[in-house]
Structures are given as structure tokens and as C-alpha cells.
Design an enzyme around this catalytic site. Structure first.
Site, PDB file in Angstrom:
ATOM      1  N   CYS A 143      -8.913  10.011   1.283  1.00 35.61           N
ATOM      2  CA  CYS A 143     -10.038  10.940   1.249  1.00 35.61           C
ATOM      3  C   CYS A 143     -11.056  10.513   0.197  1.00 35.61           C
ATOM      4  O   CYS A 143     -10.711   9.893  -0.810  1.00 35.61           O
ATOM      5  CB  CYS A 143      -9.548  12.328   0.909  1.00 35.61           C
ATOM      6  SG  CYS A 143      -8.314  12.943   2.034  1.00 35.61           S
ATOM      7  N   ARG A 174     -12.342   3.296   2.586  1.00 34.00           N
ATOM      8  CA  ARG A 174     -11.079   3.836   2.090  1.00 34.00           C
ATOM      9  C   ARG A 174     -10.195   4.368   3.217  1.00 34.00           C
ATOM     10  O   ARG A 174      -9.007   4.602   3.006  1.00 34.00           O
ATOM     11  CB  ARG A 174     -11.358   4.976   1.106  1.00 34.00           C
ATOM     12  CG  ARG A 174     -12.064   4.527  -0.148  1.00 34.00           C
ATOM     13  CD  ARG A 174     -12.532   5.720  -0.933  1.00 34.00           C
ATOM     14  NE  ARG A 174     -11.417   6.463  -1.477  1.00 34.00           N
ATOM     15  CZ  ARG A 174     -10.950   6.321  -2.709  1.00 34.00           C
ATOM     16  NH1 ARG A 174     -11.509   5.458  -3.514  1.00 34.00           N
ATOM     17  NH2 ARG A 174      -9.942   7.031  -3.150  1.00 34.00           N
ATOM     18  N   TRP A 199      -8.651  12.051   5.218  1.00 39.14           N
ATOM     19  CA  TRP A 199      -7.537  11.317   5.833  1.00 39.14           C
ATOM     20  C   TRP A 199      -6.416  12.331   5.948  1.00 39.14           C
ATOM     21  O   TRP A 199      -5.880  12.794   4.934  1.00 39.14           O
ATOM     22  CB  TRP A 199      -7.148  10.132   4.936  1.00 39.14           C
ATOM     23  CG  TRP A 199      -6.184   9.181   5.556  1.00 39.14           C
ATOM     24  CD1 TRP A 199      -6.479   8.113   6.354  1.00 39.14           C
ATOM     25  CD2 TRP A 199      -4.757   9.171   5.397  1.00 39.14           C
ATOM     26  NE1 TRP A 199      -5.331   7.450   6.716  1.00 39.14           N
ATOM     27  CE2 TRP A 199      -4.261   8.085   6.148  1.00 39.14           C
ATOM     28  CE3 TRP A 199      -3.849   9.975   4.714  1.00 39.14           C
ATOM     29  CZ2 TRP A 199      -2.902   7.775   6.217  1.00 39.14           C
ATOM     30  CZ3 TRP A 199      -2.499   9.679   4.790  1.00 39.14           C
ATOM     31  CH2 TRP A 199      -2.031   8.587   5.532  1.00 39.14           C
ATOM     32  N   ASN A 204      -9.591  16.151  -2.572  1.00 37.04           N
ATOM     33  CA  ASN A 204      -8.722  15.003  -2.322  1.00 37.04           C
ATOM     34  C   ASN A 204      -7.379  15.299  -2.961  1.00 37.04           C
ATOM     35  O   ASN A 204      -7.329  15.911  -4.027  1.00 37.04           O
ATOM     36  CB  ASN A 204      -9.248  13.735  -3.002  1.00 37.04           C
ATOM     37  CG  ASN A 204     -10.485  13.197  -2.339  1.00 37.04           C
ATOM     38  OD1 ASN A 204     -10.896  13.683  -1.297  1.00 37.04           O
ATOM     39  ND2 ASN A 204     -11.067  12.179  -2.957  1.00 37.04           N
ATOM     40  N   GLY A 205      -6.307  14.765  -2.374  1.00 33.43           N
ATOM     41  CA  GLY A 205      -4.991  14.932  -2.979  1.00 33.43           C
ATOM     42  C   GLY A 205      -4.130  15.877  -2.171  1.00 33.43           C
ATOM     43  O   GLY A 205      -4.454  16.214  -1.026  1.00 33.43           O
ATOM     44  N   GLU A 228       4.130 -11.177   4.580  1.00 38.47           N
ATOM     45  CA  GLU A 228       2.739 -10.780   4.315  1.00 38.47           C
ATOM     46  C   GLU A 228       1.872 -11.089   5.551  1.00 38.47           C
ATOM     47  O   GLU A 228       1.009 -10.295   5.940  1.00 38.47           O
ATOM     48  CB  GLU A 228       2.206 -11.505   3.065  1.00 38.47           C
ATOM     49  CG  GLU A 228       0.701 -11.394   2.828  1.00 38.47           C
ATOM     50  CD  GLU A 228       0.175  -9.963   2.670  1.00 38.47           C
ATOM     51  OE1 GLU A 228       0.983  -9.019   2.553  1.00 38.47           O
ATOM     52  OE2 GLU A 228      -1.059  -9.806   2.703  1.00 38.47           O
ATOM     53  N   LYS A 263      -0.345  -8.405   7.688  1.00 34.05           N
ATOM     54  CA  LYS A 263      -1.781  -8.582   7.944  1.00 34.05           C
ATOM     55  C   LYS A 263      -2.052  -8.444   9.437  1.00 34.05           C
ATOM     56  O   LYS A 263      -2.966  -7.755   9.847  1.00 34.05           O
ATOM     57  CB  LYS A 263      -2.157  -9.997   7.478  1.00 34.05           C
ATOM     58  CG  LYS A 263      -3.363 -10.222   6.681  1.00 34.05           C
ATOM     59  CD  LYS A 263      -3.565  -9.654   5.340  1.00 34.05           C
ATOM     60  CE  LYS A 263      -3.093  -8.309   5.022  1.00 34.05           C
ATOM     61  NZ  LYS A 263      -2.902  -8.008   3.627  1.00 34.05           N
ATOM     62  N   GLU A 320      -1.537  -4.790  10.745  1.00 34.41           N
ATOM     63  CA  GLU A 320      -2.470  -3.752  10.303  1.00 34.41           C
ATOM     64  C   GLU A 320      -3.852  -3.879  10.930  1.00 34.41           C
ATOM     65  O   GLU A 320      -4.494  -2.874  11.179  1.00 34.41           O
ATOM     66  CB  GLU A 320      -2.516  -3.586   8.779  1.00 34.41           C
ATOM     67  CG  GLU A 320      -3.044  -4.691   7.963  1.00 34.41           C
ATOM     68  CD  GLU A 320      -3.007  -4.380   6.448  1.00 34.41           C
ATOM     69  OE1 GLU A 320      -3.063  -3.220   6.044  1.00 34.41           O
ATOM     70  OE2 GLU A 320      -2.940  -5.340   5.669  1.00 34.41           O
ATOM     71  N   HIS A 341      21.237 -13.945  13.344  1.00 31.98           N
ATOM     72  CA  HIS A 341      22.075 -12.760  13.100  1.00 31.98           C
ATOM     73  C   HIS A 341      21.530 -11.526  13.817  1.00 31.98           C
ATOM     74  O   HIS A 341      21.905 -10.415  13.479  1.00 31.98           O
ATOM     75  CB  HIS A 341      22.187 -12.504  11.590  1.00 31.98           C
ATOM     76  CG  HIS A 341      22.844 -13.635  10.859  1.00 31.98           C
ATOM     77  ND1 HIS A 341      24.178 -13.945  11.014  1.00 31.98           N
ATOM     78  CD2 HIS A 341      22.341 -14.567  10.014  1.00 31.98           C
ATOM     79  CE1 HIS A 341      24.474 -15.008  10.278  1.00 31.98           C
ATOM     80  NE2 HIS A 341      23.366 -15.413   9.669  1.00 31.98           N
ATOM     81  N   LYS A 362      -7.584   2.445   2.380  1.00 28.95           N
ATOM     82  CA  LYS A 362      -7.604   1.351   1.405  1.00 28.95           C
ATOM     83  C   LYS A 362      -6.789   1.709   0.177  1.00 28.95           C
ATOM     84  O   LYS A 362      -6.052   0.902  -0.365  1.00 28.95           O
ATOM     85  CB  LYS A 362      -9.058   1.056   1.016  1.00 28.95           C
ATOM     86  CG  LYS A 362      -9.216  -0.082   0.013  1.00 28.95           C
ATOM     87  CD  LYS A 362      -8.821  -1.402   0.634  1.00 28.95           C
ATOM     88  CE  LYS A 362      -8.865  -2.566  -0.336  1.00 28.95           C
ATOM     89  NZ  LYS A 362      -8.099  -3.715   0.209  1.00 28.95           N
TER      90      LYS A 362
END
Ligand code: AGP
Length: 600
Positions: free
Chosen positions: A2, A27, A73, A99-100, A477, A481, A484, A500, A595
Site C-alpha cells: 500500500c 510498490r 494491496w 497502510n499496515g 533465483e 525471477k 514472478e 530423488h 515491491k
């Protein structure tokens, strides 16, 4: 996640708020809204969707010189117009953005809000209703605001306007980032200085549990008991051009290209005039004093931590554990006698990492934060900070911050070795300079990676990354990438683990991207490649010069073996970027992601 903006001045607040919200788009958000006020009329516009839609929805005839705006968000309640901020109190007098996460919102609702019909499913609406209930009892907005904030548990950055007072924005903060920006004849508030660089570069930091009365000509910071706090402003290090795409189609591509520059900047910042490592002596001492390092991080920063462990153990000979922040509290390991906690975070705001920091500080353990944002929460609350110097990273998918994290960890490892008198035949600055050149050479071959993305990933549902030793960490990584930004289901595996279980997933045409940059495991990873090819996989091998074999899809320029992760991730970043483009994905703002992840 947010984002908040607020403006009080003499200009049209609507446009300033919308521009500010556009700067916060990176964000991550799913809905947005503004509340502006003129001559004691409040006008609210909210949409589910992008700021461009909000812009269209906002009535152009409204002229107001005070307002608050928000990107949401979703946490409590799905993305919808009803749940978008600003929210209003029952009478419509108070409007709020937040926010939060308010942890005790149900208790507050049950205790204070009986009989009030809520219009949304958010914890935020509880706060604005509470403020009105308390105001009705106290008849003093400022006191009611402070009292309400005192009752809240959890994290919040709040901006509130009162339809009967066109002279004030009420602000409060606890654990969520919020800054006041100072101007000539106006003042602003924002969760991120980027949102308000358009109007000011002078900012006031706010501490947890402080409130602010923001007026056109005056800013008054108060503690919850009403005591006034004096604070000097600081000048934002950023300027507007740092946060523009320039000629690039996407921030992600710009940031991938900036990586050689960032490495050179790190070399400069961490080297003195005698070519010795320049590091805060307190950090050096803390590294010398500890008997074990606990790295705490999330996502890409966690992956950098896995590589960092190699640097710290191999160079400095200190045992290192790397933990996913969100899991640490549930399974806290038995700690050593003299632990040092190292928090790796691009944003410095990741709530999961901060929760661990709060816990380990309570236990009295020293903390070092490695971050790209020195004034961030994790930086302020740790004992020491190392700066990544990567410049603002706007694309949700982290690229330059990740390579900067690895570079700083390598320097830290070597510096600690030097401080402990361990002899190393390794000059980190020289080797990083070679890495920077190698990165530059690769960035000039983007068409190769575009072709590889088309060849291997244009239509696939899934993709696997394999590697051994440190290549394995780079593989996970690479997988992160790819998933996402392109939404291709991707996983990274240790080459030896395939047999395995995972090998059962390989079928005709399954793309497998293999990294082969480590001499000691070259034969074994090649063996794994053959195993997947034998089962129909479409294998793309990225190898290091000197270890390459005919048929490899790309050969990386040679760098020191231990630093290969800083180079070998670049093709994976670019392949992911082009795969996302081929699939028409929103590269810089992937769905559902934020973000800076400021909720646990
Ligand atoms: C990286 O591409 C991701 N967007 C994400 O995993 C990120 O690294 C993670 O959320 C941690 O963020 P931080 O580095 O700001 O703490």
C-alpha cells in the site's frame, strides 16, 4: 505494497496526489483512491484497478487544495471499490487512508463500534469509525485522533482529513514507513519519498508512535501524550531522474543494464585512497566478535544470503546459517554464544525480516542490516548498516539489488578475513571489476537471450532450473525471477536431487535450464543434463568459459569461480524478462506482487 500520499497547500491537490500515486505504482497494488477537500466539501473517488482508471474516474472540475490518496494491496477483504481507501466515518466527516495491518481491529469493533454499520471488510474502516466515536465523546479531533491511535495494535501509517477543518491533515505512524515532505506554502506526506519528489526534496523522518498535524505553513510532530517533538529535516538523496525509465521500455531492463555501474559504484564506495577496503570500524568489530552469523532475509534477498554464506564461510571462516525470515520465529535454532544477525533487504521495510529483528533485539543480539535504503526501518533499528548503493530499484523483480547484495557480502567476507589475519589470495575489488566488465559484455548480447526465451519458454507451462554447489542457489533465483514476471511455473533444484523425485516431472519438451560454472561439479551437472535429455527435456546449458562444451546455449565470460553467481544470474534475469514480454505480461508490475512487502 500500500502507498500513501497527502498534500496541503494552495495548488490543485488532485493532480499532485495522482502524480504521487503513479510514482507508488511500482510498490504493487490492486485498487486506488483519493479524497480531496475544498471549502469544507469532501470529494472521494476510488477504483478497483490502476491509477490510469482512477485518473479517468476523477472529476476534473473539482478543485481542492488539500487531499489524501492511497494505493491498496488487499489484506482484509478482496480488491474492490468498497474496500479501496479512503474510508469514511459514519457521518462522512472523517476520511482516512492507511497502510499496515491493525491486529486488534475485531476487538476495537466489538468494544467501540456497536451499532455502526460497516461498509467495507477492511481493518482501516474500523480506525476511522473509532476516531469519530472518540471525537463524539471528547469533542477534540486532535485528542480523539491520538487516543484512537493509542488503542491500535499492529502496524499503521495513517493520514486523516476532517470535513470541518480545511487546514489540517492528521498523520500517525507505527512500524509502517511514512515521511513528511516540506515545501514553501505547502506540506506533504508520503509513504515513500519517491511519491513527492515532484514537489520537494526536504523531508522529516517520523518515529513510531508519533502523530503529526500537517498544515500549509506548519508541521507539528507530537508524541501520543501530546508532547511536541522538534526535528531537523533531511534532503532526499534521490532526484526525479533516478526514478524515470528514460529510453528503456521497462524499469527491469534498465536495472539489469545498470548492474555493471552499480558494481563499480560499490567498488568506489567500499575502497579507500590506498585501495584498502573501507568499512565502518564498528561493523568490522562486530564481525570479528561474533562466533556465528545468522542471515535473515526473504525472496531474492534470501537467495543472496545463500551465496553470502559461501563468501563469509570461505573468506572469513565464520559459520553462517541462512534463514527465511517468515519461518525463523517458529523454528528458532539454538543460538551460539555470540551470534550476529545480518538482515539482507533491498527495501529495508520487509515486515517478515523486521519481526525477526524486533525479536532478536529483545534477546539482546547485535544486528547488521544490508540494504539499499539506509533510512529504512531495518536500517534504523539495527545496530549497523551496510549500504548497497544500487540506486532506486523500481521493478518488482529485484535484479541490481541482488547482485549488489552479493558484491557487498563478498567485500564483507574479505574484510573480516583481513581483520582476523586470515591470508587470502583474492582481491575483491579487482575481481568485482572483472565481473562488472563481464556483465557489460553480456548486456550487449540481449538478442541472444531474447532468442533463448523464445526457443525454450514461448509456450511452455513450466520450467526447471538445475545446478550444483553455488549454481544451485543461482538456479532458485532464476526460477523465482521467471515465475514472478512471466507466471511460468518454475522451480530450481540441486542437480543431484533430481533423481530423488523431480525427474518424474520431466516430459517431452520440458525446458530445463542448467548452470555449469563450477569446475568441481562440471561433470556431475553435465550428467544430470543428459538424464533429463534422455527423458525428453529441452535443455539450455549456460556454462562458464573454460568449462563449456559444444552445444551449450550460452558461455559466460570467465570470472573468479566464487563470484560466478554475480555473473550467471544475468542471463537468467534477461531470459525471464523476454519470456514475460513474449507472454505480454506486465514486467514491472507483476500481478499480486508488491515491491516492498510491509505485512507479515
Ligand atoms: C524479488 O524479485 C522479489 N520481488 C522479492 O522476493 C523480494 O526480494 C522480497 O520480497 C524481499 O524484499 P527485500 O529485499 O526488500 O526485503
Amino acid at each position: 505494497m500500500c502507498g500513501i500520499v497527502g498534500y496541503i497547500g494552495y495548488d490543485d491537490s488532485k493532480e499532485i496526489l495522482l502524480k504521487g500515486l503513479e510514482k507508488l505504482e511500482y510498490r504493487g497494488y490492486d485498487s486506488a483512491g483519493i479524497a480531496v477537500m475544498s471549502k469544507e466539501d469532501v470529494y472521494i473517488s476510488k477504483v478497483k484497478g490502476r491509477i490510469a482508471q482512477l485518473r479517468e474516474a476523477v472529476d476534473g472540475n473539482v478543485h481542492a487544495t488539500l487531499g489524501i490518496g492511497h494505493t491498496r494491496w488487499a489484506t482484509h477483504g478482496p480488491p474492490s471499490q468498497e474496500n479501496a481507501h479512503p474510508h469514511q466515518s459514519k457521518s462522512g466527516r472523517f476520511s482516512i487512508v492507511h497502510n499496515g495491518v491493525i491486529e486488534n481491529y475485531l476487538e476495537v469493533r466489538d468494544e467501540y463500534l456497536s451499532g455502526i454499520e460497516l461498509k467495507s471488510q477492511t481493518d482501516t474502516e474500523i480506525v476511522v469509525q473509532l476516531i469519530e466515536v472518540l471525537y463524539n465523546e471528547m469533542n477534540d479531533v486532535s485528542a480523539a485522533f491520538r487516543k484512537a491511535v493509542e488503542l491500535l495494535k499492529g502496524s499503521y501509517a495513517i493520514a486523516l482529513i476532517d470535513a470541518e477543518d480545511a487546514e489540517t491533515i492528521y498523520i500517525a505512524k507505527n512500524k509502517s514507513p511514512l515521511l513528511v515532505g516540506l515545501g514553501d506554502g505547502f506540506n506533504v506526506v508520503a509513504s515513500d519519498s519517491m511519491a513527492m519528489l515532484q514537489v520537494t526534496d526536504q523531508y522529516l523522518e517520523l518515529m513510531d508512535k508519533e502523530t503529526v498535524l500537517l498544515r500549509r505553513e506548519r508541521v507539528e510532530i507530537q508524541k501520543l501524550d501530546g508532547t511536541v517533538v522538534e526535528r531537523e529535516p533531511f534532503t532526499a538523496e534521490l532526484n526525479e531522474s533516478d526514478i524515470e525509465k528514460g529510453t528503456y521500455p521497462h524499469f527491469m531492463l534498465k536495472e539489469i543494464d545498470e548492474q555493471p555501474l552499480v558494481l563499480r559504484r560499490i567498488i568506489q564506495e567500499y575502497q579507500d585512497e590506498n585501495n584498502e577496503i573501507k568499512l565502518d570500524p564498528d561493523v568490522r568489530q562486530a564481525m570479528k566478535d561474533c562466533d556465528r552469523i545468522y542471515i535473515i532475509a526473504a525472496g531474492t534477498s534470501y537467495h543472496a544470503g545463500l551465496i553470502g554464506k559461501q563468501f563469509l564461510e570461505k573468506f572469513a571462516q565464520i559459520p553462517v546459517e541462512v534463514h527465511v525470515a517468515s519461518e525463523f520465529s517458529y523454528n528458532m535454532p539454538l543460538l551460539s554464544e555470540k551470534p550476529l544477525f545480518v538482515y539482507i533487504s533491498q527495501s529495508g521495510e520487509t515486515a517478515d525480516s523486521r519481526a525477526v529483528l524486533v525479536q532478536t533485539k529483545e534477546l539482546g543480539h547485535p544486528a547488521l542490516t544490508i540494504t539499499n535504503v539506509p533510512g529504512s526501518t531495518l536500517s534504523r533499528e539495527a545496530d549497523y548498516t551496510l549500504h548497497l548503493h544500487a540506486g532506486p530499484e523500481i521493478a518488482v523483480a529485484s535484479t541490481k539489488a541482488y547482485t549488489a547484495q552479493m558484491a557487498v557480502l563478498a567485500i564483507l567476507g574479505v574484510d573480516t578475513a583481513n581483520a582476523k589475519g586470515i591470508e587470502l589470495d583474492f582481491d575483491p575489488m579487482q575481481e568485482l571489476a572483472i565481473v562488472a566488465n563481464a556483465m557489460e559484455a553480456m548486456a550487449d548480447q540481449k538478442d541472444v537471450f531474447e532468442d533463448l526465451a523464445r526457443e525454450f519458454l514461448a509456450t511452455t507451462r513450466n520450467c526447471f532450473f538445475i545446478g550444483r554447489s553455488i549454481d544451485y542457489y543461482v538456479g532458485i533465483e532464476g526460477a523465482l525471477k521467471l515465475k514472478e514476471i512471466s507466471y511460468i511455473q518454475a522451480e530450481g533444484f540441486a542437480g543431484g536431487e533430481l533423481k530423488h523425485g523431480t525427474i518424474a516431472l520431466i516430459e517431452e519438451g520440458t525446458p530445463v535450464i542448467a548452470l555449469a560454472t563450477q569446475a568441481g561439479v562440471n561433470d556431475s551437472i553435465r550428467g544430470n543434463v543428459q538424464e533429463v535429455i534422455a527423458r525428453g527435456a529441452n535443455a539450455c546449458v549456460i556454462s562458464m568459459k573454460g568449462l563449456d562444451k559444444s552445444g551449450d546455449s550460452f558461455v559466460l565470460p570467465q570470472v573468479h569461480e566464487i563470484l560466478t553467481p554475480i555473473v550467471s544470474v544475468l542471463p537468467l534475469q534477461l531470459i525471464s524478462y523476454y519470456a514475460a514480454l513474449h507472454r505480454n505480461c506486465d514486467v514491472d508490475k507483476p500481478r499480486n506482487l508488491a515491491k516492498s512487502v510491509t505485512v507479515e
